[in-house]
Design a protein around this motif. Structure first.
Motif, PDB file in Angstrom:
ATOM      1  N   VAL A 270      -6.456   3.092   8.934  1.00 37.28           N
ATOM      2  CA  VAL A 270      -5.383   4.088   9.040  1.00 37.28           C
ATOM      3  C   VAL A 270      -5.995   5.467   8.874  1.00 37.28           C
ATOM      4  CG1 VAL A 270      -3.225   4.924   7.996  1.00 37.28           C
ATOM      5  CG2 VAL A 270      -3.661   2.461   8.143  1.00 37.28           C
TER       6      VAL A 270
ATOM      7  N   ARG B 290       0.043 -12.026   4.112  1.00 36.08           N
ATOM      8  CA  ARG B 290      -1.043 -12.919   4.513  1.00 36.08           C
ATOM      9  C   ARG B 290      -0.848 -14.291   3.883  1.00 36.08           C
ATOM     10  NH1 ARG B 290      -5.196  -8.838   3.107  1.00 36.08           N
ATOM     11  NH2 ARG B 290      -4.341  -6.900   3.916  1.00 36.08           N
TER      12      ARG B 290
ATOM     13  N   TYR C 261       0.610   5.280   0.772  1.00 33.48           N
ATOM     14  CA  TYR C 261      -0.184   6.407   1.265  1.00 33.48           C
ATOM     15  C   TYR C 261       0.584   7.684   0.981  1.00 33.48           C
ATOM     16  CZ  TYR C 261      -2.433   2.867   4.309  1.00 33.48           C
ATOM     17  OH  TYR C 261      -3.078   1.760   4.811  1.00 33.48           O
TER      18      TYR C 261
ATOM     19  N   LEU D 130       2.446   4.540  14.057  1.00 29.83           N
ATOM     20  CA  LEU D 130       3.411   3.630  13.427  1.00 29.83           C
ATOM     21  C   LEU D 130       4.463   4.424  12.678  1.00 29.83           C
ATOM     22  CD1 LEU D 130       1.090   0.791  12.056  1.00 29.83           C
ATOM     23  CD2 LEU D 130       2.438   0.829  14.188  1.00 29.83           C
TER      24      LEU D 130
ATOM     25  N   ASP E  50      -9.576  -7.971   7.469  1.00 25.41           N
ATOM     26  CA  ASP E  50      -8.911  -8.707   6.396  1.00 25.41           C
ATOM     27  C   ASP E  50      -9.555 -10.090   6.377  1.00 25.41           C
ATOM     28  OD1 ASP E  50      -7.324  -6.498   6.186  1.00 25.41           O
ATOM     29  OD2 ASP E  50      -5.458  -7.477   6.768  1.00 25.41           O
TER      30      ASP E  50
ATOM     31  N   HIS F  67      -9.584  -2.800  11.582  1.00 29.78           N
ATOM     32  CA  HIS F  67      -8.422  -1.918  11.650  1.00 29.78           C
ATOM     33  C   HIS F  67      -8.470  -0.941  10.471  1.00 29.78           C
ATOM     34  CE1 HIS F  67      -7.330  -5.353   9.158  1.00 29.78           C
ATOM     35  NE2 HIS F  67      -6.577  -4.500   8.464  1.00 29.78           N
TER      36      HIS F  67
ATOM     37  N   ASN G 163       0.845  -1.196   0.000  1.00 33.10           N
ATOM     38  CA  ASN G 163       0.000   0.000   0.000  1.00 33.10           C
ATOM     39  C   ASN G 163       0.875   1.238   0.000  1.00 33.10           C
ATOM     40  OD1 ASN G 163      -2.601  -1.314   0.412  1.00 33.10           O
ATOM     41  ND2 ASN G 163      -1.919  -1.739   2.496  1.00 33.10           N
TER      42      ASN G 163
ATOM     43  N   THR H 121       1.390  -5.751   3.790  1.00 33.00           N
ATOM     44  CA  THR H 121       0.717  -6.721   4.657  1.00 33.00           C
ATOM     45  C   THR H 121       0.874  -8.102   4.044  1.00 33.00           C
ATOM     46  OG1 THR H 121      -1.432  -6.139   3.708  1.00 33.00           O
ATOM     47  CG2 THR H 121      -0.958  -5.269   5.887  1.00 33.00           C
TER      48      THR H 121
ATOM     49  N   MET I 120      -7.139   4.659   5.191  1.00 28.27           N
ATOM     50  CA  MET I 120      -7.824   3.394   4.956  1.00 28.27           C
ATOM     51  C   MET I 120      -8.912   3.247   6.003  1.00 28.27           C
ATOM     52  SD  MET I 120      -6.403  -0.361   4.059  1.00 28.27           S
ATOM     53  CE  MET I 120      -5.443   0.287   2.735  1.00 28.27           C
TER      54      MET I 120
ATOM     55  N   SER J  43       2.162  -6.822   9.245  1.00 30.08           N
ATOM     56  CA  SER J  43       2.100  -5.521   8.592  1.00 30.08           C
ATOM     57  C   SER J  43       3.362  -4.715   8.881  1.00 30.08           C
ATOM     58  CB  SER J  43       0.845  -4.810   9.122  1.00 30.08           C
ATOM     59  OG  SER J  43       0.912  -3.431   8.867  1.00 30.08           O
TER      60      SER J  43
ATOM     61  N   ASN K  65       3.262   0.497   3.100  1.00 28.10           N
ATOM     62  CA  ASN K  65       2.902  -0.565   4.043  1.00 28.10           C
ATOM     63  C   ASN K  65       2.833  -1.893   3.298  1.00 28.10           C
ATOM     64  OD1 ASN K  65       0.125  -2.140   4.948  1.00 28.10           O
ATOM     65  ND2 ASN K  65       1.435  -1.597   6.662  1.00 28.10           N
TER      66      ASN K  65
ATOM     67  N   PHE L  45      -2.375   4.218  13.137  1.00 26.70           N
ATOM     68  CA  PHE L  45      -3.097   2.961  12.876  1.00 26.70           C
ATOM     69  C   PHE L  45      -4.233   2.871  13.887  1.00 26.70           C
ATOM     70  CE2 PHE L  45      -3.077  -1.830  13.581  1.00 26.70           C
ATOM     71  CZ  PHE L  45      -3.534  -2.179  12.320  1.00 26.70           C
TER      72      PHE L  45
ATOM     73  N   ARG M 266       4.117   6.961   2.700  1.00 23.50           N
ATOM     74  CA  ARG M 266       4.195   5.819   3.612  1.00 23.50           C
ATOM     75  C   ARG M 266       3.910   4.573   2.791  1.00 23.50           C
ATOM     76  NH1 ARG M 266       0.124   2.762   6.633  1.00 23.50           N
ATOM     77  NH2 ARG M 266       1.202   1.680   8.312  1.00 23.50           N
TER      78      ARG M 266
ATOM     79  N   HIS N  78     -11.784  -1.822   8.433  1.00 27.49           N
ATOM     80  CA  HIS N  78     -12.174  -3.024   7.679  1.00 27.49           C
ATOM     81  C   HIS N  78     -11.591  -4.238   8.378  1.00 27.49           C
ATOM     82  CE1 HIS N  78      -8.100  -2.184   6.320  1.00 27.49           C
ATOM     83  NE2 HIS N  78      -8.008  -3.489   6.065  1.00 27.49           N
TER      84      HIS N  78
HETATM   85  C1  SIN Z   1      -4.226  -2.676   5.689  1.00 27.44           C
HETATM   86  O1  SIN Z   1      -5.026  -2.843   6.570  1.00 27.44           O
HETATM   87  O2  SIN Z   1      -4.285  -3.330   4.627  1.00 27.44           O
HETATM   88  C2  SIN Z   1      -3.134  -1.649   5.783  1.00 27.44           C
HETATM   89  C3  SIN Z   1      -2.747  -1.300   7.163  1.00 27.44           C
HETATM   90  C4  SIN Z   1      -1.695  -0.234   7.174  1.00 27.44           C
HETATM   91  O3  SIN Z   1      -1.498   0.454   6.171  1.00 27.44           O
HETATM   92  O4  SIN Z   1      -1.041  -0.052   8.212  1.00 27.44           O
END
Ligand code: SIN
Ligand code: FE2
Length: 225
Positions: free
Chosen positions: A201, A222, A134, A182, A145, A199, A132, A220, A140, A157, A218, A166, A216, A143
């Motif tokens: 942002v 998974r 930003y 963060l 995951d 969670h 991601n 994640t 964000m 993350s 990020n 966050f 920024r 939501h």
């Molecule tokens: C996410 O929830 O996919 C991103 C979380 C983040 O950017 O810290």
């Protein structure tokens, strides 16, 4: 106090040049913030990231509701996460290039595995890494995951670049959220009973990072399948 010949060895642990113990903050029963955990990996992560992005450039996706996301996305690994008017899904092919998503760089895998391990999730082998980006103002919304096939593995993350706030909520969207600032190199891991916690942002504030500029990034990690 220093007495010749009797300095206890333990004092050396607190000498100015000794490595600081890893700061770990628990934000849920199985959720942790590992401060600075990614820092030793960054010199290897940044060139790998650049290489991934030449093959799968950032793009601003559209949600099923028709909203263009303020966060730009890419992916690497066996699966990439996409969204369009038809819904959210993991795919093997990047719809923008028609090619498979770039493979997950070795250093990404190492970082994700060791962070998961440090948070009590030994044996994590991610098959998807969402990337991601930003820019100031991007955010964000809250939501879960939950597009993965199972939830037995955590989400790992990684934060790089300018800081962000966050939001870590509960099992329900309406639950109270903790605010967790963060910074570059911080890692958040949530799994087990916390795996589906909401969670998000908050809008990222204007700032500049010496290596990454006004952004920024990020990751994640998974296990999608
Ligand atoms: C996410 O929830 O996919 C991103 C979380 C983040 O950017 O810290
Ligand atoms: Fe998420």
């Amino acid at each position: 106090m220093h007495r010749k010949g009797t300095t206890p060895a333990t004092l050396d642990l607190f000498a100015d040049d000794s490595p600081q113990p890893l700061a770990c903050e628990q934000i849920g029963p199985r959720s942790f913030v590992l401060r600075g955990f990614a820092l030793p990996f960054i010199d290897r992560v940044l060139p790998s990231l650049a290489s991934v992005l030449t093959r799968a450039p950032f793009r601003n996706m559209v949600t099923p509701g028709g909203r263009t996301m303020s966060v730009a996305l890419s992916s690497c690994g066996q699966f990439g996460w996409t969204t369009d008017r038809s819904g959210y899904q993991y795919t093997r092919i990047d719809p923008q290039t028609g090619q498979p998503w770039p493979g997950m760089p070795e250093v990404f895998m190492e970082l994700a595995r060791s962070a998961a391990d440090a948070a009590g999730f030994a044996g994590f082998v991610p098959d998807a890494c969402l990337i991601n980006r930003y820019i100031p103002g991007a955010k964000m919304s809250l939501h879960q995951d939950k597009d993965e096939q199972g939830y037995e593995w955590p989400v790992v993350s990684i934060s790089l670049g300018i800081p962000a706030m966050f939001l870590f909520g509960g099992q329900l969207r309406s639950d109270a959220t903790q605010r967790v600032p963060l910074f570059h190199g911080d890692v958040v891991v949530w799994g087990g009973e916390d795996r589906l916690r909401f969670h998000g942002v908050m809008p990222v504030k204007q700032a500049e990072h010496p290596q990454l500029g006004e952004q920024r990034i990020n990751f994640t990690f998974r296990r999608a399948r």
